[in-house]
Design an enzyme around this catalytic site. Structure first.
Site, PDB file in Angstrom:
ATOM      1  N   GLY A 190       0.776  -1.223   0.000  1.00 25.43           N
ATOM      2  CA  GLY A 190       0.000   0.000   0.000  1.00 25.43           C
ATOM      3  C   GLY A 190       0.809   1.275   0.000  1.00 25.43           C
ATOM      4  O   GLY A 190       0.310   2.327  -0.396  1.00 25.43           O
ATOM      5  N   ASP A 191       2.055   1.205   0.450  1.00 25.18           N
ATOM      6  CA  ASP A 191       2.942   2.376   0.437  1.00 25.18           C
ATOM      7  C   ASP A 191       4.379   1.887   0.292  1.00 25.18           C
ATOM      8  O   ASP A 191       5.241   2.179   1.120  1.00 25.18           O
ATOM      9  CB  ASP A 191       2.774   3.195   1.725  1.00 25.18           C
ATOM     10  CG  ASP A 191       3.510   4.537   1.664  1.00 25.18           C
ATOM     11  OD1 ASP A 191       3.864   4.977   0.546  1.00 25.18           O
ATOM     12  OD2 ASP A 191       3.750   5.136   2.731  1.00 25.18           O
ATOM     13  N   ALA A 192       4.618   1.150  -0.774  1.00 27.01           N
ATOM     14  CA  ALA A 192       5.908   0.475  -0.980  1.00 27.01           C
ATOM     15  C   ALA A 192       6.962   1.432  -1.524  1.00 27.01           C
ATOM     16  O   ALA A 192       7.581   1.184  -2.560  1.00 27.01           O
ATOM     17  CB  ALA A 192       5.737  -0.717  -1.910  1.00 27.01           C
TER      18      ALA A 192
END
Length: 249
Positions: free
Chosen positions: A171-173
């Site tokens: 989701g927030d790589a």
């Protein structure tokens, strides 16, 4: 805002909204006020789930909650964040990240979801409130009204939904959220998993690709090859590349 008990805590990051991150020895404390408790509890649950999958991740050490807010205490992961790796090792790091991200995307039994329509709704709310952070936009996108950027997302959404591939996504790589062993370049930890859940795999792939390009000035080809997708769909990459910055605000 609630703070963790004891002395020796050092502030390492003051996040957006109502969150502050502190560190003492090998423990991090992410703290929030009352309005942020639900969101931080959701991150706690996701971090606990990921830590039990066998993939490298921070473990939940403690959870503190009272009327003043909440603190999520997690273990520090070894290694260094991706944005600090020197140029000579970045290609190998990309390959290692491709392997680990593929493993993450292959996990089963994830109880969390991040449906595309909900993500687009978040973006619409950010745009409506005039809260889009221009620092997250490219120079080209800064010349376009946020409402027009959102309209481009909405116009392309039916195509993306028609080819949707839901997997367990970080989701927030982004590179600060991926830690590497500086010697072996193996991934030692995935952190900040508040957005983890079932979503289209391209929501992660697009963010990694743009990070590698912007932060490392590198071609993400080795990452995609190691991931097992040497020819990614450019339309989906562009869609999620534009959608992500509209959701932070």
């Amino acid at each position: 805002m609630l703070t963790p008990p004891g002395n020796g805590w050092i502030t390492v990051d003051v996040g957006e909204s109502d969150t502050t991150v502190l560190r003492r020895d090998n423990v991090f404390a992410k703290c929030c006020g009352p309005s942020g408790i639900a969101e931080l509890a959701a991150e706690r649950d996701r971090a606990s789930w990921l830590a039990n999958t066998g993939l490298p991740a921070a473990t939940v050490v403690d959870w503190i909650e009272n009327p003043a807010g909440a603190c999520l205490l997690t273990s520090a992961v070894p290694g260094v964040p991706g944005e600090l790796l020197p140029p000579g090792v970045r290609e190998q790091a990309m390959r290692q990240l491709g392997v680990v991200l593929r493993e993450l995307h292959s996990l089963d039994g994830c109880p969390f979801e991040r449906p595309l329509d909900e993500v687009v709704a978040v973006a619409a709310d950010v745009v409506r409130r005039g809260a889009v952070n221009p620092a997250f936009l490219t120079d080209e996108w800064r010349q376009v009204p946020p409402s027009a950027l959102l309209a481009s997302v909405v116009a392309e959404q039916p195509y993306v939904e028609s080819v949707l591939e839901p997997v367990v996504c970080h989701g927030d790589a982004c590179l600060p959220n991926v830690f590497f062993d500086p010697s072996s370049l193996e991934v030692t930890g995935l952190i900040d998993v508040g957005r983890l859940g079932l979503a289209d795999r391209y929501s992660d792939l697009a963010l990694v690709a743009i990070q590698v390009h912007d932060e490392w000035s590198a071609d993400p080809g080795p990452f995609f090859t190691a991931y097992g997708l040497p020819k990614p769909d450019p339309r989906r990459l562009e869609f999620f590349r534009l959608l992500d910055p509209l959701t932070w605000g």
